[in-house]
Design a protein around this motif. Structure first.
Motif, PDB file in Angstrom:
ATOM      1  N   VAL A 106      13.813  21.020 -31.303  1.00 65.82           N
ATOM      2  CA  VAL A 106      15.168  20.949 -30.773  1.00 65.82           C
ATOM      3  C   VAL A 106      15.701  19.246 -31.068  1.00 65.82           C
ATOM      4  N   ILE A 107      14.686  18.488 -30.831  1.00 62.95           N
ATOM      5  CA  ILE A 107      15.163  16.896 -30.607  1.00 62.95           C
ATOM      6  C   ILE A 107      15.270  16.492 -32.201  1.00 62.95           C
ATOM      7  N   LEU A 108      14.034  17.109 -32.959  1.00 63.95           N
ATOM      8  CA  LEU A 108      14.202  16.821 -34.490  1.00 63.95           C
ATOM      9  C   LEU A 108      15.456  17.440 -35.148  1.00 63.95           C
ATOM     10  N   ALA A 109      16.125  18.437 -34.722  1.00 59.72           N
ATOM     11  CA  ALA A 109      17.263  18.965 -35.206  1.00 59.72           C
ATOM     12  C   ALA A 109      18.420  18.232 -34.626  1.00 59.72           C
ATOM     13  N   LEU A 110      18.551  17.769 -33.618  1.00 55.24           N
ATOM     14  CA  LEU A 110      19.514  16.674 -32.963  1.00 55.24           C
ATOM     15  C   LEU A 110      19.465  15.401 -33.765  1.00 55.24           C
ATOM     16  N   ILE A 111      18.091  14.876 -34.230  1.00 52.12           N
ATOM     17  CA  ILE A 111      17.962  13.634 -34.994  1.00 52.12           C
ATOM     18  C   ILE A 111      18.548  13.873 -36.315  1.00 52.12           C
ATOM     19  N   ILE A 115      21.645  11.586 -38.066  1.00 53.84           N
ATOM     20  CA  ILE A 115      21.525  10.867 -39.284  1.00 53.84           C
ATOM     21  C   ILE A 115      22.571  11.418 -40.274  1.00 53.84           C
ATOM     22  N   GLY A 116      22.828  12.738 -40.079  1.00 58.31           N
ATOM     23  CA  GLY A 116      24.031  13.258 -41.010  1.00 58.31           C
ATOM     24  C   GLY A 116      25.435  12.762 -40.634  1.00 58.31           C
ATOM     25  N   TRP A 117      25.528  12.855 -39.257  1.00 56.88           N
ATOM     26  CA  TRP A 117      26.996  12.187 -39.070  1.00 56.88           C
ATOM     27  C   TRP A 117      27.147  10.773 -39.388  1.00 56.88           C
ATOM     28  N   ALA A 227      16.543  19.122 -41.079  1.00 57.90           N
ATOM     29  CA  ALA A 227      17.193  20.125 -40.312  1.00 57.90           C
ATOM     30  C   ALA A 227      16.244  21.345 -40.988  1.00 57.90           C
ATOM     31  N   ARG A 228      15.800  21.405 -42.136  1.00 55.50           N
ATOM     32  CA  ARG A 228      15.040  22.563 -42.319  1.00 55.50           C
ATOM     33  C   ARG A 228      13.802  22.685 -41.666  1.00 55.50           C
ATOM     34  N   TRP A 229      12.823  21.489 -41.745  1.00 59.26           N
ATOM     35  CA  TRP A 229      11.878  21.217 -41.101  1.00 59.26           C
ATOM     36  C   TRP A 229      11.833  22.088 -39.642  1.00 59.26           C
ATOM     37  N   SER A 230      12.944  21.280 -38.965  1.00 57.68           N
ATOM     38  CA  SER A 230      13.075  21.590 -37.558  1.00 57.68           C
ATOM     39  C   SER A 230      13.461  23.033 -37.320  1.00 57.68           C
TER      40      SER A 230
END
Length: 322
Positions: A106-111, A115-117, A227-230
């Motif tokens: 979940v933290i990885l998804a937030l990261i 990064i995207g933003w 995001a895909r890995w997450s």
């Protein structure tokens, strides 16, 4: 009576220790990687401040989030090890790593979102970059990430130790032993490595052709991959937490095949993962002439990943069919 006896007070023959074989080794390696990541984080923040590179400062703080996520991994390993024989955990602490892996994913998804933003913001408002210094530090960061990835690699030595009277067989290799906790730390390191590679490419293009937009564009690409890995880790760890791991079907099929020669009817069968490489099963059988539980367990002895078995037999009237 003490409701939570000390591990040494429990009978050695009835342990519910379902940790992965390399649990302590993986724990030590994660702590080492945390130290490497934290050191590189400080170097990037200091270098970014000295050279006036906000990109390096931002990447340094970005690494701090990965270090924090890996801290979850390390603490989960430590807690699972220390409480492996705590009777409050019905089937041990083997699944704690999946819980930590889920949280880390979940933290990885937030990261990835951050990064995207940041990449979108920089596309709209390009910032000046100190290319030479940024490239140098990015290369050093990549080297640290590659060393960390090597330390956290999955050796595919999918073995486990049997410390339970329902466990059988010697150590052997099997894909069921995937450690989602170690995998989460590995993905955080790989995410850092990916962003470093993309940053180096973007910085080289920017320095050579003046393409300032290449850096945020590579950031978007990296965000999508991370995001895909997450999502993959969230899916796999979530399945284990909800007792829906796909590997359970394989173990279930092996149980049915092993008991088929008895002619008894399996009326109820539950299989779920209780740790890396460890599965538990509840088997209910209906038979005109049921055998002793030890006989059924002997038939299942070759299913090495089956670490805990509960058997129930129902006596059927003579001449009846299940």
């Amino acid at each position: 009576m003490n409701p939570h006896p000390h591990p040494n007070d429990l009978p050695a023959a009835h342990d519910h220790v379902f940790l992965g074989k390399n649990h302590q080794r993986n724990e030590r390696r994660v702590w080492l990687v945390i130290a490497l990541t934290a050191t590189m984080m400080v170097v990037e923040i200091v270098a970014g401040t000295v050279y006036g590179s906000m990109a390096l400062v931002a990447d340094g703080w970005h690494m701090s989030t990965h270090a924090g996520a890996m801290l979850i991994t390390a603490l989960a390993y430590a807690y699972a090890r220390r409480h492996a024989r705590d009777t409050r955990f019905t089937f041990g602490t083997g699944k704690l790593g999946d819980l930590a892996g889920f949280a880390s994913a979940v933290i990885l998804a937030l990261i990835a979102l951050l990064i995207g933003w940041e990449s979108f913001v920089r596309l709209a408002n390009p910032v000046p970059i100190s290319f030479n210094q940024a490239i140098l530090v990015a290369v050093v960061g990549l080297a640290v990430n590659l060393v960390s990835a090597w330390l956290l690699r999955d050796d595919h030595e999918h073995h486990h130790h049997h410390g339970h009277d329902h466990q059988h067989g010697d150590d052997h290799g099997h894909e069921h032993a995937r450690d989602n906790n170690l995998r989460s730390a590995y993905l955080h390191v790989m995410a850092d490595a990916l962003t470093s590679v993309l940053a180096i490419v973007a910085l080289l293009l920017g320095r050579s052709y003046g393409w300032l937009w290449a850096d945020p564009l590579m950031g978007l690409v990296g965000a999508l991959v991370i995001a895909r890995w997450s999502w993959g880790l969230i899916r796999d760890a979530g399945r284990v937490l909800l007792d829906a791991a796909p590997q359970s079907e394989e173990v279930r099929a092996e149980i049915r095949e092993a008991l088929a020669p008895t002619g008894d009817t399996i009326t109820d069968l539950h299989v779920w993962q209780v740790g890396p490489g460890h599965f538990a099963a509840i088997v209910s059988l209906a038979s005109v002439a049921p055998q002793a539980a030890s006989a059924y367990k002997a038939m299942l002895a070759h299913i090495h990943e089956l670490s805990h078995i509960t058997l129930e037999t129902e006596q059927l009237p003579a001449g009846s069919t299940a």
